[in-house]
Design an enzyme around this catalytic site. Structure first.
Site, PDB file in Angstrom:
ATOM      1  N   ASP A  97       1.666  13.397  23.595  1.00 13.82           N
ATOM      2  CA  ASP A  97       2.146  13.492  24.981  1.00 13.82           C
ATOM      3  C   ASP A  97       3.403  12.667  25.235  1.00 13.82           C
ATOM      4  OD1 ASP A  97      -0.237  14.818  25.283  1.00 13.82           O
ATOM      5  OD2 ASP A  97      -0.867  13.689  27.057  1.00 13.82           O
ATOM      6  N   HIS A 241       0.483   9.821  21.578  1.00 12.12           N
ATOM      7  CA  HIS A 241       1.770   9.846  22.292  1.00 12.12           C
ATOM      8  C   HIS A 241       2.904   9.669  21.296  1.00 12.12           C
ATOM      9  CE1 HIS A 241      -1.289   8.785  25.269  1.00 12.12           C
ATOM     10  NE2 HIS A 241      -0.490   9.329  26.180  1.00 12.12           N
TER      11      HIS A 241
END
Ligand code: NI
Length: 285
Positions: A97, A241
């Site tokens: 992400d 991430h």
């Protein structure tokens, strides 16, 4: 001669047809009714799905032709091509992400070297800034998902505000790749009935997760790897991430560790081929 050929063919067909007939045809999904979904994209997705289904059926009917899956050998220099088997029973979706950013290209290099696939849930402004990275993701078989425009908690917003957050992400992905995404990842996993309704109306699905590596917190590659690998089971969706160097550093360990458990890291589009509009997916099954 013709007669001999005909009977030879009949024998061949008779041998092949019962096996093929036993293979279960999956139900043909309905086209989602959506005011803003791009029809051509939907057709392209459906063609991909049909191709994958034919591949599944063929391999079930003619198992001797399917390449045998070998035990994972992470120590090898050249990784064997492994897309999780034809039915993807051992697949895990690894997802990244908040990018794309400065670390994303390095992650793409690692995934390519390992012949593994992932999903990138991108923020609209970053996607607009790094269109070349989105093009590379698409070209190399990764899934690109929409992580909204400004990373707000969607469950605190109105229908119209959620709609704007999602539209901006969808537009950025479409502009960079020419293709619409099927996936929205609500920031913080914050969703509610309004988000369900907006995503449904836009013909996209919600990609949540069942394995949270909490990689943003301690920024420790060993922890990222162990939480991803220990938490994952077949069908899992793993949250990471790609804006953190420590997470990118952990990618080889994550891929090797999953493979050592008999799991295969794949894209979300591979794990969930026909997601339902508006539905929340925490894992497959
Ligand atoms: Ni985020």
């Amino acid at each position: 001669m013709r007669r001999i050929l005909t009977s030879a063919l009949t024998v061949l067909v008779a041998a092949a047809v019962p096996a093929a007939a036993n293979a279960q045809l999956p139900p043909i999904p309905q086209l989602p009714v959506s005011s803003s979904s791009n029809f051509q994209d939907e057709i392209n997705h459906r063609i991909d799905d049909a191709r994958a289904q034919v591949e599944d059926i063929t391999s079930k009917a003619f198992p001797q032709k399917a390449p045998k899956q070998k035990a994972p050998t992470p120590a090898k220099k050249t990784e064997p091509r492994n897309s999780g088997g034809v039915d993807c029973a051992n697949c895990v979706a690894i997802t990244y992400d908040d990018g794309p950013g400065a670390e994303t290209n390095r992650l793409l290099d690692k995934l390519k070297a390992k012949n593994a696939h992932a999903s990138f849930m991108v923020l609209a402004p970053s996607a607009e800034q790094h269109t070349e990275l989105l093009k590379r993701m698409k070209a190399e078989g990764h899934t690109i998902g929409n992580h909204t425009k400004s990373h707000r908690q969607l469950n605190t917003l109105s229908y119209e505000q959620v709609s704007q957050e999602i539209d901006a992400g969808n537009a950025a992905i479409k502009k960079a790749t020419g293709q619409s995404t099927r996936w929205v990842r609500p920031p913080y996993g914050a969703t509610n009935a309004t988000v369900d309704q907006v995503t449904h109306d836009k013909g996209v699905s919600q990609a949540l997760w069942d394995v949270d590596t909490v990689d943003w917190k301690d920024r420790n590659s060993e922890h990222v790897c162990s939480s991803a690998v220990q938490g994952a089971r077949a069908g899992s969706i793993v949250l990471m991430h790609d804006i953190h160097p420590t997470t990118v550093d952990a990618a080889d360990c994550v891929i090797d560790g999953l493979r050592a458990k008999g799991l295969e890291p794949v894209s979300l589009d591979r794990l969930l081929r026909t997601p339902a509009a508006g539905k929340r997916y925490y894992a497959r099954g």
